[in-house]
Design a protein around this motif. Structure first.
Motif, short mmCIF file in Angstrom:
data_model
loop_
_atom_site.label_atom_id
_atom_site.label_comp_id
_atom_site.label_asym_id
_atom_site.label_seq_id
_atom_site.Cartn_x
_atom_site.Cartn_y
_atom_site.Cartn_z
N ILE A 7 0.88 -1.16 0.00
CA ILE A 7 0.00 0.00 0.00
C ILE A 7 0.92 1.22 0.00
CG2 ILE A 7 -1.58 1.39 1.39
CD1 ILE A 7 -2.97 -1.14 2.23
N VAL A 8 0.71 2.11 -0.95
CA VAL A 8 1.54 3.31 -1.09
C VAL A 8 0.76 4.50 -0.55
CG1 VAL A 8 2.77 4.81 -2.70
CG2 VAL A 8 2.62 2.34 -3.14
N VAL A 9 1.40 5.34 0.26
CA VAL A 9 0.74 6.52 0.79
C VAL A 9 1.65 7.73 0.60
CG1 VAL A 9 1.59 6.10 3.15
CG2 VAL A 9 -0.42 7.55 2.80
N GLY A 10 1.05 8.83 0.14
CA GLY A 10 1.80 10.06 0.00
C GLY A 10 1.71 10.88 1.27
N TYR A 11 2.84 11.48 1.67
CA TYR A 11 2.86 12.26 2.91
C TYR A 11 3.63 13.55 2.68
CZ TYR A 11 3.53 13.61 7.77
OH TYR A 11 3.53 14.31 8.95
N ASP A 12 2.98 14.70 3.00
CA ASP A 12 3.62 16.00 2.84
C ASP A 12 3.69 16.79 4.14
OD1 ASP A 12 1.01 16.77 3.24
OD2 ASP A 12 0.75 17.71 1.27
N GLY A 13 3.34 16.16 5.25
CA GLY A 13 3.40 16.84 6.53
C GLY A 13 2.13 17.55 6.93
N SER A 14 1.13 17.59 6.06
CA SER A 14 -0.12 18.28 6.36
C SER A 14 -1.02 17.42 7.24
CB SER A 14 -0.86 18.61 5.06
OG SER A 14 -1.31 17.42 4.42
N PRO A 15 -1.98 18.02 7.94
CA PRO A 15 -2.94 17.24 8.73
C PRO A 15 -3.71 16.24 7.88
CG PRO A 15 -3.05 19.55 9.36
CD PRO A 15 -2.18 19.49 8.14
N GLU A 16 -4.05 16.64 6.65
CA GLU A 16 -4.79 15.73 5.77
C GLU A 16 -3.94 14.50 5.43
OE1 GLU A 16 -6.08 19.95 5.23
OE2 GLU A 16 -4.14 18.93 5.13
N HIS A 36 4.36 1.58 2.00
CA HIS A 36 5.42 2.36 1.38
C HIS A 36 5.03 3.84 1.47
CE1 HIS A 36 8.20 3.03 -2.38
NE2 HIS A 36 8.55 3.76 -1.33
N LEU A 37 5.69 4.57 2.34
CA LEU A 37 5.40 5.99 2.56
C LEU A 37 6.34 6.83 1.70
CD1 LEU A 37 4.47 7.67 5.85
CD2 LEU A 37 6.26 8.72 4.44
N VAL A 38 5.75 7.72 0.91
CA VAL A 38 6.52 8.51 -0.05
C VAL A 38 6.34 9.99 0.25
CG1 VAL A 38 6.87 9.06 -2.49
CG2 VAL A 38 6.18 6.74 -1.82
N HIS A 39 7.46 10.70 0.39
CA HIS A 39 7.43 12.16 0.48
C HIS A 39 8.10 12.73 -0.75
CE1 HIS A 39 7.56 16.25 1.69
NE2 HIS A 39 8.87 16.26 1.92
N GLY A 87 10.23 3.91 3.63
CA GLY A 87 10.11 5.33 3.33
C GLY A 87 10.95 5.71 2.13
N SER A 88 10.41 6.60 1.30
CA SER A 88 11.15 7.09 0.13
C SER A 88 11.04 8.60 0.06
CB SER A 88 10.59 6.49 -1.17
OG SER A 88 10.81 5.10 -1.23
N LEU A 89 12.19 9.28 -0.10
CA LEU A 89 12.23 10.72 -0.31
C LEU A 89 12.60 10.96 -1.76
CD1 LEU A 89 12.29 13.67 0.52
CD2 LEU A 89 14.63 13.33 1.35
N ILE A 90 11.69 11.63 -2.49
CA ILE A 90 11.87 11.83 -3.92
C ILE A 90 11.66 13.31 -4.23
CG2 ILE A 90 10.99 11.21 -6.22
CD1 ILE A 90 10.05 8.57 -5.01
N TYR A 91 12.46 13.82 -5.16
CA TYR A 91 12.33 15.21 -5.56
C TYR A 91 11.60 15.29 -6.90
CZ TYR A 91 15.64 16.21 -1.86
OH TYR A 91 16.24 16.32 -0.63
#
Length: 281
Positions: A7-16, A36-39, A87-91
């Motif tokens: 399961i992939v989830v996008g995370y940007d630090g927001s409450p949502e 798999h958490l992706v920022h 966790g993955s950090l991608i630009y």
């Protein structure tokens, strides 16, 4: 049963996004799969030694990408202790990377950044684009608290919406929530909703979907509801209040790149409950 897909989830630090991570972590725990958490950070950090005057406005302000990523990982493990989390950090632009990462996976989970009022009807651009183009089912999680004890609601059209029905049945089995299968019969103009005649074809569509759902869910409670309304989306939204999840298909004329129906588009914009768009490549 162990699943190989993530399961992939996008995370940007927001409450949502935080609520999306918590929802995704609980799902991964139920499915016994990896999360798999992706920022995705829009711009790389400036090179070391760069003079402050040469750094464009906005660069370097706020928490670093690494801090945001680690915050998301901690939230996931706190929500589901013992969960396998990567966790993955991608630009770069999130939609581009999330589409690639989620290909072949169980689900992509994203937060919704609607802010209320007429402007707030719009889902965040990344969530909306992914709901229309991602190569796997996409869950869009609202800022409001979901209803853990609420039903799983799935809307079926004349095709039977087998992909959506299958995903809804799986969710009902995993969570133990009751399943509500709804079909909306177009209401003739001038007829009050409660007095409009029941169309035999609509009744058959619903009966077939309910029968299939009972086969797929075993002992799970399955309810069939035939609705009559001039607006299919409005009928679905009204019937889904308090649900723990609304499951929608993508078949339709399409408003975005021809891949998402107008009814699903409206439900995504207006629902206060989590919405799962049952996409398949």
């Amino acid at each position: 049963m162990q699943h190989s897909q993530d399961i992939v989830v996008g995370y940007d630090g927001s409450p949502e996004a935080s609520q999306a991570v918590q929802w995704a972590a609980r799902q991964a725990a139920l499915r016994e799969c990896r999360l798999h958490l992706v920022h995705c950070h829009l711009r790389p950090l400036p090179p070391e030694g760069t003079q402050a005057a040469s750094i464009p406005a906005g660069i370097g302000q706020g928490p670093s990408p690494e801090i945001i990523l680690n915050e998301g990982l901690a939230l996931a493990t706190d929500t589901a202790p013992g969960l396998d989390v990567q966790g993955s950090l991608i630009y770069g632009w999130p939609a581009v990377h999330l589409a690639k990462i989620s290909e072949g996976q169980q689900m992509l989970v994203l937060g919704s950044r609607g802010i209320g009022g007429l402007i707030g009807l719009l889902v965040g651009s990344v969530s909306l684009e992914m709901a229309a183009t991602a190569p796997c089912p996409v869950a869009v999680i609202r800022t409001m608290e979901s209803q853990p004890g609420g039903a799983i609601v799935v809307a079926v059209d004349a095709s039977g919406s087998m992909s959506a029905l299958t995903d809804a049945c799986q969710m009902a089995v995993l969570t133990g929530a009751p399943l509500r299968v709804i079909h909306v019969q177009p209401q003739p103009r001038g007829w009050p909703a409660r007095r409009a005649p029941v169309d035999g074809e609509s009744a058959e569509i619903l009966a077939a979907a309910v029968a299939r759902a009972r086969e797929l869910t075993g002992g799970t409670s399955v309810e069939g509801v035939l609705l009559r309304n001039q607006s299919t989306a409005r009928a679905i939204l009204d019937a889904s209040r308090g649900a723990s999840l609304i499951v929608m298909g993508t078949k339709g004329r399409g408003l975005i790149k021809g891949t998402i129906g107008s009814t699903t588009h409206t439900v995504l914009h207006r629902a206060t409950e989590p919405v799962l768009v049952s996409r398949r490549q």
